[in-house]
Scaffold this motif. Structure first.
Motif, PDB file in Angstrom:
ATOM      1  N   ALA A  29     -28.227  11.925 -22.723  1.00  0.00           N
ATOM      2  CA  ALA A  29     -27.097  12.839 -22.894  1.00  0.00           C
ATOM      3  C   ALA A  29     -26.682  13.444 -21.555  1.00  0.00           C
ATOM      4  O   ALA A  29     -25.483  13.522 -21.232  1.00  0.00           O
ATOM      5  CB  ALA A  29     -27.449  13.947 -23.883  1.00  0.00           C
ATOM      6  N   GLN A  30     -27.661  13.861 -20.766  1.00  0.00           N
ATOM      7  CA  GLN A  30     -27.354  14.423 -19.449  1.00  0.00           C
ATOM      8  C   GLN A  30     -26.717  13.375 -18.535  1.00  0.00           C
ATOM      9  O   GLN A  30     -25.780  13.671 -17.791  1.00  0.00           O
ATOM     10  CB  GLN A  30     -28.632  14.970 -18.815  1.00  0.00           C
ATOM     11  N   ASP A  31     -27.218  12.154 -18.598  1.00  0.00           N
ATOM     12  CA  ASP A  31     -26.664  11.090 -17.768  1.00  0.00           C
ATOM     13  C   ASP A  31     -25.240  10.739 -18.185  1.00  0.00           C
ATOM     14  O   ASP A  31     -24.373  10.503 -17.343  1.00  0.00           O
ATOM     15  CB  ASP A  31     -27.548   9.843 -17.841  1.00  0.00           C
ATOM     16  N   ILE A  32     -24.990  10.722 -19.480  1.00  0.00           N
ATOM     17  CA  ILE A  32     -23.647  10.441 -19.977  1.00  0.00           C
ATOM     18  C   ILE A  32     -22.660  11.471 -19.440  1.00  0.00           C
ATOM     19  O   ILE A  32     -21.547  11.131 -19.013  1.00  0.00           O
ATOM     20  CB  ILE A  32     -23.646  10.406 -21.516  1.00  0.00           C
ATOM     21  N   GLU A  33     -23.048  12.725 -19.449  1.00  0.00           N
ATOM     22  CA  GLU A  33     -22.190  13.763 -18.870  1.00  0.00           C
ATOM     23  C   GLU A  33     -22.007  13.532 -17.370  1.00  0.00           C
ATOM     24  O   GLU A  33     -20.887  13.632 -16.847  1.00  0.00           O
ATOM     25  CB  GLU A  33     -22.800  15.145 -19.107  1.00  0.00           C
ATOM     26  N   ARG A  34     -23.088  13.223 -16.692  1.00  0.00           N
ATOM     27  CA  ARG A  34     -23.017  12.991 -15.248  1.00  0.00           C
ATOM     28  C   ARG A  34     -22.128  11.800 -14.911  1.00  0.00           C
ATOM     29  O   ARG A  34     -21.474  11.775 -13.865  1.00  0.00           O
ATOM     30  CB  ARG A  34     -24.441  12.785 -14.715  1.00  0.00           C
ATOM     31  N   PHE A  35     -22.076  10.829 -15.799  1.00  0.00           N
ATOM     32  CA  PHE A  35     -21.266   9.637 -15.573  1.00  0.00           C
ATOM     33  C   PHE A  35     -19.789   9.851 -15.916  1.00  0.00           C
ATOM     34  O   PHE A  35     -18.990   8.938 -15.752  1.00  0.00           O
ATOM     35  CB  PHE A  35     -21.808   8.467 -16.397  1.00  0.00           C
ATOM     36  N   GLY A  36     -19.443  11.054 -16.407  1.00  0.00           N
ATOM     37  CA  GLY A  36     -18.033  11.370 -16.576  1.00  0.00           C
ATOM     38  C   GLY A  36     -17.542  11.648 -17.972  1.00  0.00           C
ATOM     39  O   GLY A  36     -16.355  11.948 -18.161  1.00  0.00           O
ATOM     40  N   ALA A  37     -18.399  11.578 -18.990  1.00  0.00           N
ATOM     41  CA  ALA A  37     -17.948  11.886 -20.350  1.00  0.00           C
ATOM     42  C   ALA A  37     -17.612  13.371 -20.473  1.00  0.00           C
ATOM     43  O   ALA A  37     -18.162  14.210 -19.765  1.00  0.00           O
ATOM     44  CB  ALA A  37     -19.018  11.502 -21.362  1.00  0.00           C
ATOM     45  N   ASP A  38     -16.727  13.681 -21.398  1.00  0.00           N
ATOM     46  CA  ASP A  38     -16.266  15.053 -21.585  1.00  0.00           C
ATOM     47  C   ASP A  38     -17.019  15.788 -22.686  1.00  0.00           C
ATOM     48  O   ASP A  38     -16.795  16.977 -22.906  1.00  0.00           O
ATOM     49  CB  ASP A  38     -14.775  15.055 -21.931  1.00  0.00           C
ATOM     50  N   GLY A  39     -17.882  15.069 -23.394  1.00  0.00           N
ATOM     51  CA  GLY A  39     -18.621  15.708 -24.469  1.00  0.00           C
ATOM     52  C   GLY A  39     -19.666  14.787 -25.060  1.00  0.00           C
ATOM     53  O   GLY A  39     -19.690  13.583 -24.794  1.00  0.00           O
ATOM     54  N   ILE A  40     -20.536  15.376 -25.865  1.00  0.00           N
ATOM     55  CA  ILE A  40     -21.586  14.649 -26.570  1.00  0.00           C
ATOM     56  C   ILE A  40     -21.427  14.923 -28.064  1.00  0.00           C
ATOM     57  O   ILE A  40     -21.309  16.078 -28.491  1.00  0.00           O
ATOM     58  CB  ILE A  40     -22.995  15.109 -26.123  1.00  0.00           C
ATOM     59  N   THR A  41     -21.434  13.843 -28.844  1.00  0.00           N
ATOM     60  CA  THR A  41     -21.346  13.944 -30.300  1.00  0.00           C
ATOM     61  C   THR A  41     -22.635  13.449 -30.932  1.00  0.00           C
ATOM     62  O   THR A  41     -23.215  12.457 -30.481  1.00  0.00           O
ATOM     63  CB  THR A  41     -20.155  13.118 -30.839  1.00  0.00           C
ATOM     64  N   VAL A  42     -23.073  14.139 -31.977  1.00  0.00           N
ATOM     65  CA  VAL A  42     -24.197  13.662 -32.793  1.00  0.00           C
ATOM     66  C   VAL A  42     -23.829  13.787 -34.262  1.00  0.00           C
ATOM     67  O   VAL A  42     -23.040  14.654 -34.640  1.00  0.00           O
ATOM     68  CB  VAL A  42     -25.499  14.454 -32.522  1.00  0.00           C
ATOM     69  N   HIS A  43     -24.381  12.898 -35.058  1.00  0.00           N
ATOM     70  CA  HIS A  43     -24.143  12.930 -36.504  1.00  0.00           C
ATOM     71  C   HIS A  43     -25.487  12.793 -37.210  1.00  0.00           C
ATOM     72  O   HIS A  43     -25.879  11.699 -37.614  1.00  0.00           O
ATOM     73  CB  HIS A  43     -23.202  11.795 -36.918  1.00  0.00           C
ATOM     74  N   PRO A  44     -26.227  13.887 -37.336  1.00  0.00           N
ATOM     75  CA  PRO A  44     -27.523  13.829 -38.031  1.00  0.00           C
ATOM     76  C   PRO A  44     -27.326  13.600 -39.525  1.00  0.00           C
ATOM     77  O   PRO A  44     -26.438  14.186 -40.131  1.00  0.00           O
ATOM     78  CB  PRO A  44     -28.124  15.205 -37.753  1.00  0.00           C
ATOM     79  N   ARG A  45     -28.155  12.736 -40.086  1.00  0.00           N
ATOM     80  CA  ARG A  45     -28.097  12.486 -41.525  1.00  0.00           C
ATOM     81  C   ARG A  45     -29.407  12.930 -42.175  1.00  0.00           C
ATOM     82  O   ARG A  45     -30.414  13.073 -41.494  1.00  0.00           O
ATOM     83  CB  ARG A  45     -27.801  11.011 -41.788  1.00  0.00           C
ATOM     84  N   PRO A  46     -29.386  13.130 -43.484  1.00  0.00           N
ATOM     85  CA  PRO A  46     -30.567  13.696 -44.150  1.00  0.00           C
ATOM     86  C   PRO A  46     -31.846  12.894 -43.923  1.00  0.00           C
ATOM     87  O   PRO A  46     -32.936  13.481 -43.852  1.00  0.00           O
ATOM     88  CB  PRO A  46     -30.167  13.691 -45.629  1.00  0.00           C
ATOM     89  N   ASP A  47     -31.750  11.560 -43.811  1.00  0.00           N
ATOM     90  CA  ASP A  47     -32.961  10.763 -43.630  1.00  0.00           C
ATOM     91  C   ASP A  47     -33.407  10.691 -42.173  1.00  0.00           C
ATOM     92  O   ASP A  47     -34.440  10.098 -41.862  1.00  0.00           O
ATOM     93  CB  ASP A  47     -32.777   9.352 -44.198  1.00  0.00           C
TER      94      ASP A  47
END
Length: 243
Positions: A29-47
């Motif tokens: 996640a930190q590297d993705i930001e460092r590489f230029g992304a504007d945000g981080i998305t997660v979609h946790p599911r019950p399992d």
């Protein structure tokens, strides 16, 4: 320029397949930001088959751009979101056993539920986006429920784009996306988009949907990174989103 939020569920899927902590979701996640992304998305599911609830709590102090948590507003999900307080929560009408998101909300039928959930999220200072099919009739109800944005469900667009590569602009379906976005903008809703967007279909969508604030992309981007490398892939996607 439209912002790129990278969904890191697939990174967690890879980690969980072997156990341990490789790859390290927090470091990626930190590297993705460092590489230029504007945000981080997660979609946790019950399992917790990919992103775990513990991951969400651990990511909060790590993510320095925009943190977007998406999912079905169950009791446990809302408890987590209200404790973590991301910048954005995207409400998705997934059943617990869904492999991936496959439709948007019927904002008319579920108006009461959405209004109650959104009110609680707003009290915590969280911006709310509603996952929505490209149907103009649902936009006003999204606004009435209190949403700040809609996220256009782009799965059907991606499928039809592949079938009609020569002249996708003639697709009636794409007119539905344009008209839905136009209606949303007219009544003051922000516009996000996500699901099955990739390097092939993203540019056309960006150029023809006005006021597109943000796209959330995970599966295709991580798959492309296997060939192009993560940093290069993020820049390739960012290039598709330039005005």
């Amino acid at each position: 320029m439209t912002k790129l939020s990278v969904n890191i569920n697939k990174i967690a899927t890879l980690r969980n397949a072997r156990g341990g902590n490789l790859p390290d979701v927090l470091q990626v996640a930190q590297d993705i930001e460092r590489f230029g992304a504007d945000g981080i998305t997660v979609h946790p599911r019950p399992d917790e088959r990919h992103i775990r609830y513990r991951d969400v709590y651990d990511l909060k102090p790590v993510v320095k751009t925009e943190f977007n948590i998406e999912g079905y507003p169950s009791k446990d999900f809302l408890k987590m979101v209200l404790e973590v307080k991301p910048q954005q929560c995207t409400l998705v009408p997934d059943p617990p056993d869904a492999i991936t998101s496959s439709t948007g909300w019927d904002t008319i039928q579920h108006q009461s539920q959405l209004r109650e959930v959104i009110s609680a999220l707003h009290q915590a200072g969280i911006r709310v986006s509603i996952f929505l099919n490209p149907e103009v009739r649902l936009v006003e109800a999204a606004k009435t429920a209190g949403a700040d944005r809609i996220e256009l469900y782009t799965g059907p667009y991606a499928e039809e784009y592949t079938k009609a590569r020569t002249q996708p602009q003639n697709l009636q379906l794409f007119n539905d996306y344009k008209n839905t976005a136009k209606e949303a903008a007219a009544i003051g809703l922000g516009i996000n988009a996500g699901h099955d967007l990739n390097l092939e279909n993203l540019r056309f969508f960006k150029l023809h949907i006005e006021h597109l604030a943000e796209v959330s992309i995970g599966h295709a981007l991580i798959a492309d990174a296997l060939y192009y490398g993560l940093e290069n892939t993020i820049q390739l996607y960012k290039r598709q989103l330039q005005d």
